[in-house]
Design a protein around this motif. Structure first.
Motif, PDB file in Angstrom:
ATOM      1  N   SER A 177      20.512  36.755  41.839  1.00  0.00           N
ATOM      2  CA  SER A 177      21.212  35.780  42.679  1.00  0.00           C
ATOM      3  C   SER A 177      22.011  34.848  41.788  1.00  0.00           C
ATOM      4  CB  SER A 177      20.220  34.971  43.515  1.00  0.00           C
ATOM      5  OG  SER A 177      19.440  34.131  42.679  1.00  0.00           O
ATOM      6  N   GLU A 179      22.002  31.640  42.041  1.00  0.00           N
ATOM      7  CA  GLU A 179      21.130  30.527  41.701  1.00  0.00           C
ATOM      8  C   GLU A 179      20.272  30.856  40.478  1.00  0.00           C
ATOM      9  OE1 GLU A 179      22.535  30.230  45.749  1.00  0.00           O
ATOM     10  OE2 GLU A 179      21.477  31.852  44.713  1.00  0.00           O
ATOM     11  N   GLU A 183      20.317  29.013  36.572  1.00  0.00           N
ATOM     12  CA  GLU A 183      19.151  28.156  36.385  1.00  0.00           C
ATOM     13  C   GLU A 183      18.967  27.813  34.900  1.00  0.00           C
ATOM     14  OE1 GLU A 183      14.352  28.037  37.420  1.00  0.00           O
ATOM     15  OE2 GLU A 183      15.569  29.789  37.958  1.00  0.00           O
ATOM     16  N   LEU A 201      28.970  28.943  43.912  1.00  0.00           N
ATOM     17  CA  LEU A 201      28.162  27.971  43.186  1.00  0.00           C
ATOM     18  C   LEU A 201      28.022  26.723  44.049  1.00  0.00           C
ATOM     19  CD1 LEU A 201      26.762  27.285  40.449  1.00  0.00           C
ATOM     20  CD2 LEU A 201      28.906  26.162  39.798  1.00  0.00           C
ATOM     21  N   ARG A 202      26.797  26.451  44.482  1.00  0.00           N
ATOM     22  CA  ARG A 202      26.582  25.352  45.426  1.00  0.00           C
ATOM     23  C   ARG A 202      25.929  24.130  44.793  1.00  0.00           C
ATOM     24  NH1 ARG A 202      27.679  26.778  50.550  1.00  0.00           N
ATOM     25  NH2 ARG A 202      27.945  29.003  50.985  1.00  0.00           N
ATOM     26  N   GLU A 203      25.213  24.298  43.697  1.00  0.00           N
ATOM     27  CA  GLU A 203      24.621  23.155  43.023  1.00  0.00           C
ATOM     28  C   GLU A 203      24.370  23.472  41.562  1.00  0.00           C
ATOM     29  OE1 GLU A 203      19.946  23.161  43.680  1.00  0.00           O
ATOM     30  OE2 GLU A 203      21.021  23.012  45.597  1.00  0.00           O
ATOM     31  N   ARG A 205      22.690  21.525  37.721  1.00  0.00           N
ATOM     32  CA  ARG A 205      21.877  20.433  37.206  1.00  0.00           C
ATOM     33  C   ARG A 205      22.733  19.458  36.412  1.00  0.00           C
ATOM     34  NH1 ARG A 205      20.191  20.945  31.814  1.00  0.00           N
ATOM     35  NH2 ARG A 205      20.857  22.856  30.779  1.00  0.00           N
TER      36      ARG A 205
END
Length: 324
Positions: A177, A179, A183, A201-203, A205
């Motif tokens: 995925s 995400e 990570e 790309l939704r979020e 860090r």
């Protein structure tokens, strides 16, 4: 004497470190908007002809990239003429097919090197095609990569990506995925349009540097509105086009995001006129739509290297400048 470089000549003459160095010089030149006017496009009966042109401020050859395309037939031709700034003689003609992919990745590497915190980079890549592969090679030429994790919907494409980049000696991993791919990554590369034009790309860090090159039109999406809203700095190769003609910024503005004071030009960052990353925890985005600055800098670099490698064909005709 005019030299013609075929696509094979361009690929043989190209070098990632040399391309990044040429782009650094081009983006460090004094600003002058008249030198690189907006691109133009002529349309007719399912065809289009796009022109990107410029007169580099560092004295490098001036020229243009012409793209003739038939979207309905999925075919395109690329031609780059380069002219000497002093004599206006035609120095070279290049098959520009490979230049676009090379210059996009080399410019992204220049931007990432300037914007990412010092030290080895853990990279997460969304997309596995030639653009994504070029970007990893370009990044590896300017920074140490501690690892690269890739996601694309097709497992076979992910495997092909890792196989083709194995020679870099960088640990390569596959994710199921987007995400999972990003990570823990300090550098995120988005190099694939989403299915249904939804953001891939939704979020991210805090402290992440994001490179986005896969969405260049109003109807295309790549970065979620939350990513754009949280970005402390958005660096664009073409500020006006990125601000008004890319789906990511259009959607974010419609959602209420305010980019005042946050959107700056890559040339301003590379030249030192505008500071880049000022906070190690900030999210910084580099957004690219491509420009003639990049095409001409990389094309001229290929011509110089081709001469040293005895590549290219001298054309049997001369286009003589006419006194005016």
């Amino acid at each position: 004497m005019t030299i013609f470089l075929t696509d094979a000549d361009v690929r043989a003459a190209f070098g990632w470190p040399e391309a990044v160095a040429a782009l650094r010089a081009a983006y460090s030149a004094p600003p002058d908007e008249a030198r690189f006017p907006p691109r133009t496009m002529a349309r007719g009966e399912g065809l289009w002809l796009r022109t990107l042109c410029g007169v580099p401020g560092d004295g490098a050859p001036m020229g243009a990239k012409l793209i003739a395309a038939s979207p309905r037939n999925r075919r395109a031709s690329y031609l780059i003429p380069l002219f000497d700034q002093e004599t206006v003689e035609l120095l070279a003609l290049l098959d520009g097919n490979a230049i676009t992919g090379f210059r996009t990745a080399a410019t992204s590497a220049l931007a990432a090197d300037a914007l990412a915190p010092a030290g080895p980079l853990k990279a997460g890549v969304i997309g596995s095609g030639f653009e994504a592969q070029h970007h990893v090679r370009a990044l590896a030429a300017v920074r140490e990569l501690s690892s690269v994790t890739v996601f694309s919907p097709n497992p076979a494409s992910r495997t092909r990506f890792t196989e083709r980049l194995a020679d870099l000696g960088v640990p390569l991993y596959q994710a199921d995925s987007a995400e999972a791919a990003v990570e823990g990554a300090g550098l995120v590369l988005c190099a694939a349009r989403s299915r249904g034009e939804r953001p891939t790309l939704r979020e991210v860090r805090a402290g992440t540097t994001v490179v986005s090159i896969g969405s260049t039109l109003p109807e295309q999406r790549e970065l979620g509105t939350e990513v754009m809203a949280r970005a402390a700095l958005i660096v664009a190769d073409q500020v006006h086009e990125v601000a008004h003609e890319t789906g990511d910024l259009i959607a974010a503005k419609e959602a209420g995001a305010d980019f005042a004071g946050k959107l700056v030009g890559l040339a301003d960052v590379i030249s030192g006129r505008t500071p880049g990353r000022s906070d190690p925890d900030a999210i910084v985005v580099y957004k690219s739509v491509g420009s003639a600055v990049q095409d001409l800098a990389v094309a001229a670099m290929c011509v110089r290297r081709a001469a040293g490698l005895s590549l290219g064909t001298e054309l049997p005709v001369t286009i003589t400048p006419v006194a005016k």
